[in-house]
Design an enzyme around this catalytic site. Structure first.
Site, PDB file in Angstrom:
ATOM      1  N   GLU A 146      51.069  43.799  48.694  1.00 58.58           N
ATOM      2  CA  GLU A 146      51.104  44.217  47.294  1.00 58.58           C
ATOM      3  C   GLU A 146      52.154  45.315  47.127  1.00 58.58           C
ATOM      4  O   GLU A 146      53.179  45.124  46.496  1.00 58.58           O
ATOM      5  CB  GLU A 146      49.736  44.710  46.836  1.00 58.58           C
ATOM      6  CG  GLU A 146      49.698  45.151  45.384  1.00 58.58           C
ATOM      7  CD  GLU A 146      48.399  45.843  45.000  1.00 58.58           C
ATOM      8  OE1 GLU A 146      48.139  45.961  43.791  1.00 58.58           O
ATOM      9  OE2 GLU A 146      47.662  46.293  45.905  1.00 58.58           O
TER      10      GLU A 146
ATOM     11  N   HIS B 221      38.259  38.871  44.244  1.00 56.30           N
ATOM     12  CA  HIS B 221      38.910  40.187  44.351  1.00 56.30           C
ATOM     13  C   HIS B 221      38.659  40.971  43.073  1.00 56.30           C
ATOM     14  O   HIS B 221      39.429  40.920  42.120  1.00 56.30           O
ATOM     15  CB  HIS B 221      40.413  40.008  44.586  1.00 56.30           C
ATOM     16  CG  HIS B 221      41.093  41.248  45.075  1.00 56.30           C
ATOM     17  ND1 HIS B 221      41.690  41.338  46.314  1.00 56.30           N
ATOM     18  CD2 HIS B 221      41.276  42.458  44.502  1.00 56.30           C
ATOM     19  CE1 HIS B 221      42.204  42.545  46.479  1.00 56.30           C
ATOM     20  NE2 HIS B 221      41.965  43.246  45.371  1.00 56.30           N
TER      21      HIS B 221
ATOM     22  N   ASP C 142      41.228  41.878  39.996  1.00 61.21           N
ATOM     23  CA  ASP C 142      41.468  43.159  40.667  1.00 61.21           C
ATOM     24  C   ASP C 142      40.620  44.248  40.029  1.00 61.21           C
ATOM     25  O   ASP C 142      39.582  44.628  40.565  1.00 61.21           O
ATOM     26  CB  ASP C 142      42.955  43.514  40.642  1.00 61.21           C
ATOM     27  CG  ASP C 142      43.329  44.532  41.709  1.00 61.21           C
ATOM     28  OD1 ASP C 142      42.523  44.757  42.636  1.00 61.21           O
ATOM     29  OD2 ASP C 142      44.440  45.075  41.637  1.00 61.21           O
TER      30      ASP C 142
ATOM     31  N   ASP D 288      34.590  49.788  41.247  1.00 66.24           N
ATOM     32  CA  ASP D 288      34.992  51.002  40.535  1.00 66.24           C
ATOM     33  C   ASP D 288      36.161  50.758  39.594  1.00 66.24           C
ATOM     34  O   ASP D 288      36.650  51.702  38.963  1.00 66.24           O
ATOM     35  CB  ASP D 288      35.329  52.129  41.524  1.00 66.24           C
ATOM     36  CG  ASP D 288      36.322  51.710  42.597  1.00 66.24           C
ATOM     37  OD1 ASP D 288      36.532  50.497  42.774  1.00 66.24           O
ATOM     38  OD2 ASP D 288      36.883  52.584  43.275  1.00 66.24           O
TER      39      ASP D 288
ATOM     40  N   GLY E  68      43.440  50.882  49.162  1.00 67.48           N
ATOM     41  CA  GLY E  68      44.117  52.153  48.919  1.00 67.48           C
ATOM     42  C   GLY E  68      45.610  52.013  49.105  1.00 67.48           C
ATOM     43  O   GLY E  68      46.144  50.898  49.196  1.00 67.48           O
TER      44      GLY E  68
END
Length: 371
Positions: free
Chosen positions: A211, A20, A306, A24, A181
């Site tokens: 999350e 994960h 992340d 970007d 998102g």
């Protein structure tokens, strides 16, 4: 106990698997500054080290919404073919330098169309960069294999289009599909048709869930949309009631709800991201992060970064924090690494070779040296 350099060095030397990691969310600050200067994008600062600190501070807001705003700057410098390929190459090299031997990098092609690229051109540019990164890493003596996860933005209405895009490039490096998102208010089942299309073509799926939203989001991802893994999933702990002490098997005394039991007993791998979860308010600290109790209860957990830039982190650092602040040992690091490899979308023969030829021998040697 605070993080120590010796812990990081020891873990960095060991092979690791990253499931994960957002493309970007891991740019080099100097690269952002250079590309922004060329395309006219205004940054908070043009000093790379100051910019690095700005990203970390801005992400330390405690909310996912504010955390996601930092991506306005990274996405702005990923809008042309050359920049996308460069960012991809550098991401692979950075993972390899950290001891990652297999990684899955995810990104949303629909966010990179501002300068006229098509979705397919975006994917081709990223894949070219990934392969270049693998080549350079091998030449540097730090071999790595990388797969990409094509991601649809969950608040948009392009799930089917992005699913078809992933399928078109499945033999060129795209290994799976995801949605990402803002989670709250945008359940995975909004994209059910896309998931059905992917399942019908035997294509792997992982879904961000648990999350910024709770158990219903995880259940929707698993039961309605057929996720093979859960991106984050930290809030599964809301379905776990902890008691005092341990049971006859040495496990924490706990009562699991039906969903938590399902996730644990079926080995659904959670892509947990300790530092990121602290930043977004899903956990209070790495020491108290649910990842440790979930590990001790027998859940299948993986450790991830992340967004390396926003969290000022690396996979080695995440493991070092768990060792120094949450009581993990090298056996726990190895177990999480093998769990991540087993849940990866890498073909089984490649997983087997990495486990038997690279990962297990390295940890056996490290554990023997520490005995």
């Amino acid at each position: 106990m605070s993080e120590t350099t010796s812990t990081i060095d020891r873990i960095r030397a060991l092979p690791k698997v990253s499931l994960h990691d957002h493309l970007d969310g891991g740019l080099r600050p100097a690269t952002i500054v250079e590309i922004a200067a060329a395309n006219g994008h205004r940054l908070p600062t043009t000093d790379p080290e100051e910019l690095r600190a700005w990203f970390r501070d801005a992400a330390d807001s405690g909310t996912l919404v504010r955390y996601l705003e930092t991506f306005d700057h990274t996405i702005a410098v990923m809008q042309d073919r050359e920049s996308l390929a460069r960012v991809a190459t550098e991401a692979v090299l950075d993972l390899a330098a950290d001891g990652v031997v297999y990684g899955e990098l995810r990104y949303a092609p629909e966010q990179h169309l501002q300068q006229g690229l098509t979705l397919d051109e975006v994917v081709v540019a990223v894949e070219e960069g990934m392969r270049r990164g693998e080549q350079l890493a091998a030449e540097a003596g730090t071999p790595i294999k990388v797969g990409t996860l094509v991601t649809a933005m969950r608040h948009a209405d392009r799930g089917m289009e992005i699913a078809e895009l992933a399928l078109r490039h499945r033999d060129a490096g795209v290994v799976g599909f995801d949605i990402a998102g803002a989670e709250l208010g945008f359940p995975p089942s909004n994209h059910l048709a896309a998931f059905d299309r992917l399942h019908g073509d035997d294509f792997p799926v992982t879904i961000h869930a648990g999350e910024a939203d709770g158990l219903a989001s995880i259940a929707d991802a698993l039961h309605t949309c057929g996720a093979e893994r859960i991106g984050h999933g930290v809030r599964i702990v809301e379905d776990v009631q902890l008691g005092e002490g341990t049971d006859a098997h040495g496990l924490p005394n706990a009562t699991l709800g039906r969903l938590a039991t399902w996730v644990r007993d079926r080995g659904i791998v959670l892509e947990l991201c300790p530092s990121s979860n602290v930043q977004t308010g899903a956990a209070t600290s790495v020491a108290d992060h649910p990842i440790t109790v979930l590990k001790d209860l027998g859940f299948s957990i993986s450790v991830n970064t992340d967004n390396r830039l926003m969290s000022g982190t690396s996979l080695s650092r995440e493991f070092a924090l768990l060792v120094d602040e949450a009581g993990w040992d090298l056996a726990d690091v190895e177990r999480a690494t093998i769990t991540a490899l087993s849940a990866s979308f890498l073909p089984f023969p490649d997983r087997l070779a990495l486990a038997s030829d690279v990962i297990r021998p390295a940890y056996a040697s490290a554990l023997s040296a520490s005995a």
